[in-house]
Motif scaffolding. Structure first.
Motif, PDB file in Angstrom:
ATOM      1  N   ILE A  81      49.274  59.189  21.790  1.00 20.88           N
ATOM      2  CA  ILE A  81      50.177  57.839  21.489  1.00 20.88           C
ATOM      3  C   ILE A  81      49.049  57.032  20.478  1.00 20.88           C
ATOM      4  O   ILE A  81      48.177  56.799  21.132  1.00 20.88           O
ATOM      5  N   ASP A  82      49.979  56.518  19.634  1.00 21.79           N
ATOM      6  CA  ASP A  82      49.592  55.262  18.445  1.00 21.79           C
ATOM      7  C   ASP A  82      49.997  53.867  19.137  1.00 21.79           C
ATOM      8  O   ASP A  82      49.311  53.425  19.212  1.00 21.79           O
ATOM      9  N   THR A  83      50.846  53.725  20.260  1.00 22.46           N
ATOM     10  CA  THR A  83      51.184  52.379  19.888  1.00 22.46           C
ATOM     11  C   THR A  83      51.327  51.776  21.792  1.00 22.46           C
ATOM     12  O   THR A  83      52.117  53.397  22.558  1.00 22.46           O
ATOM     13  N   LYS A  84      51.197  50.971  22.368  1.00 23.98           N
ATOM     14  CA  LYS A  84      52.149  50.301  23.718  1.00 23.98           C
ATOM     15  C   LYS A  84      53.489  50.845  24.155  1.00 23.98           C
ATOM     16  O   LYS A  84      54.025  51.513  24.885  1.00 23.98           O
ATOM     17  N   ASP A  85      54.123  50.537  23.036  1.00 24.80           N
ATOM     18  CA  ASP A  85      55.627  51.227  22.700  1.00 24.80           C
ATOM     19  C   ASP A  85      55.979  52.736  22.516  1.00 24.80           C
ATOM     20  O   ASP A  85      56.740  52.661  23.762  1.00 24.80           O
ATOM     21  N   GLU A  86      55.073  53.254  22.131  1.00 23.11           N
ATOM     22  CA  GLU A  86      55.442  54.136  21.863  1.00 23.11           C
ATOM     23  C   GLU A  86      55.238  55.200  24.565  1.00 23.11           C
ATOM     24  O   GLU A  86      55.773  55.666  24.580  1.00 23.11           O
ATOM     25  N   LEU A  87      54.333  54.641  24.410  1.00 18.98           N
ATOM     26  CA  LEU A  87      54.028  54.862  25.720  1.00 18.98           C
ATOM     27  C   LEU A  87      55.244  54.356  26.597  1.00 18.98           C
ATOM     28  O   LEU A  87      55.692  55.130  27.938  1.00 18.98           O
ATOM     29  N   LEU A  88      55.672  53.564  26.479  1.00 15.64           N
ATOM     30  CA  LEU A  88      57.001  53.069  26.800  1.00 15.64           C
ATOM     31  C   LEU A  88      58.158  53.714  26.830  1.00 15.64           C
ATOM     32  O   LEU A  88      58.982  54.471  27.817  1.00 15.64           O
ATOM     33  N   ASP A  89      58.076  54.181  25.555  1.00 13.51           N
ATOM     34  CA  ASP A  89      59.416  55.136  25.408  1.00 13.51           C
ATOM     35  C   ASP A  89      59.264  56.243  26.111  1.00 13.51           C
ATOM     36  O   ASP A  89      60.108  57.039  26.826  1.00 13.51           O
ATOM     37  N   LEU A  90      57.552  57.384  26.372  1.00 11.49           N
ATOM     38  CA  LEU A  90      57.771  58.325  27.335  1.00 11.49           C
ATOM     39  C   LEU A  90      57.781  58.599  28.311  1.00 11.49           C
ATOM     40  O   LEU A  90      58.722  59.056  29.477  1.00 11.49           O
ATOM     41  N   MET A  91      57.330  56.572  29.283  1.00 15.55           N
ATOM     42  CA  MET A  91      58.221  56.498  30.693  1.00 15.55           C
ATOM     43  C   MET A  91      59.260  56.712  30.672  1.00 15.55           C
ATOM     44  O   MET A  91      59.737  57.464  31.968  1.00 15.55           O
ATOM     45  N   VAL A  92      60.243  55.741  30.025  1.00 20.95           N
ATOM     46  CA  VAL A  92      61.046  55.878  30.431  1.00 20.95           C
ATOM     47  C   VAL A  92      62.012  57.205  29.890  1.00 20.95           C
ATOM     48  O   VAL A  92      62.868  58.060  30.951  1.00 20.95           O
ATOM     49  N   ASP A  93      61.406  57.892  29.339  1.00 15.09           N
ATOM     50  CA  ASP A  93      61.983  59.830  29.399  1.00 15.09           C
ATOM     51  C   ASP A  93      61.381  60.705  30.589  1.00 15.09           C
ATOM     52  O   ASP A  93      62.317  61.239  30.953  1.00 15.09           O
ATOM     53  N   ALA A  94      60.430  59.832  30.427  1.00 12.04           N
ATOM     54  CA  ALA A  94      59.645  60.815  32.100  1.00 12.04           C
ATOM     55  C   ALA A  94      61.156  59.925  33.082  1.00 12.04           C
ATOM     56  O   ALA A  94      61.222  61.142  34.181  1.00 12.04           O
ATOM     57  N   VAL A  95      61.334  59.055  33.539  1.00 12.76           N
ATOM     58  CA  VAL A  95      62.161  58.807  34.345  1.00 12.76           C
ATOM     59  C   VAL A  95      63.763  59.632  34.175  1.00 12.76           C
ATOM     60  O   VAL A  95      64.722  59.821  35.271  1.00 12.76           O
ATOM     61  N   HIS A  96      63.948  59.350  33.177  1.00 14.49           N
ATOM     62  CA  HIS A  96      65.427  59.855  32.275  1.00 14.49           C
ATOM     63  C   HIS A  96      65.467  61.093  32.993  1.00 14.49           C
ATOM     64  O   HIS A  96      66.494  62.280  33.460  1.00 14.49           O
ATOM     65  N   ALA A  97      63.679  62.274  33.345  1.00 15.93           N
ATOM     66  CA  ALA A  97      64.414  63.209  34.215  1.00 15.93           C
ATOM     67  C   ALA A  97      64.667  63.821  35.691  1.00 15.93           C
ATOM     68  O   ALA A  97      64.964  64.740  36.217  1.00 15.93           O
ATOM     69  N   GLU A  98      64.637  62.313  36.619  1.00 17.00           N
ATOM     70  CA  GLU A  98      64.819  62.199  37.646  1.00 17.00           C
ATOM     71  C   GLU A  98      66.488  61.842  37.919  1.00 17.00           C
ATOM     72  O   GLU A  98      67.026  62.025  38.509  1.00 17.00           O
TER      73      GLU A  98
END
Length: 226
Positions: free
Chosen positions: A59-76
């Motif tokens: 990951i390059d930035t914290k914003d990318e990490l937050l985007d990935l976290m949100v997407d991981a929750v969408h898997a639920e």
């Protein structure tokens, strides 16, 4: 190139193997325990037992990490059902339950567009369920449900945080502020509000959410049927 399209760097077996999935899961554990303020690249790296520089490339930035976290929750969030109404109802309920498991999620939904694969899969299921409903109706209907859920979930999470911060549950709050409201209503300046407080329904969080959702879906159904 967005993070979902960017290949991960080659695996390095020492001092610890990494992947975007491991990084995201570690970040989610931190956020679940202590909120988004507990999430930084440095803290995530420490939780994984690696130096912060190891995370770059994944990951390059914290914003990318937050985007990935949100997407991981969408898997639920898996909207299911027969017909558009059941699917929209399922979307709302599943999103609320995800936010109850991950309170920080409420702070991030409804912000900038989410384009991760799990989020897109969720959106695909919802749009497909609209079937023969014309797009001029389907698109604002889906947006209305998303807006309702975002607002309702944020209010619920905010109230939960306030209870923790003040140490006062609903009954304690009523005991503390009830006398003030009684004195205020006794002035006769707020008769409509007084009626609501004294005689209106006092629903719990589940019934409040579901009743409001039914009102909204009833309106959508009326528009589709007209």
């Amino acid at each position: 190139m967005l993070v979902w399209e960017r290949p991960e760097p080659p695996d390095r077996p020492v001092p610890a193997t990494l992947s975007r999935e491991r990084i995201v899961r570690a970040a989610i554990r931190l956020a679940d325990a202590d909120g988004l303020e507990a999430v930084s690249l440095r803290k995530v790296a420490a939780a994984l037992g690696v130096g912060p520089m190891r995370l770059y490339g994944y990951i390059d930035t914290k914003d990318e990490l937050l985007d990935l976290m949100v997407d991981a929750v969408h898997a639920e969030i898996r909207p299911t059902g027969d017909g558009w109404r059941e699917v929209l109802h399922s979307l709302a309920e599943a999103t609320r339950k995800a936010a109850q498991r991950h309170a920080w999620f409420a702070d991030l939904i409804g912000g900038r567009p989410q384009l991760g694969p799990h989020t897109l899969a969720c959106g695909e299921a919802v749009v497909a369920a609209m079937g023969g409903v014309d797009l001029d109706t389907a698109v604002p209907a889906i947006a209305a449900v998303n807006a309702y859920v975002t607002g309702a979930v944020r209010r619920e999470i905010t109230e939960r945080r306030a209870e923790r911060a003040t140490g006062m549950d609903k009954e304690q709050w009523q005991a503390a502020f009830g006398p003030y409201l009684e004195r205020t209503f006794a002035t006769g300046r707020f008769p409509a509000l007084a009626t609501v407080v004294r005689d209106g329904p006092h629903l719990d969080a589940d019934r409040t959410f579901r009743t409001g959702l039914d009102f909204l879906l009833d309106g959508i159904e009326a528009r589709i049927s007209s």
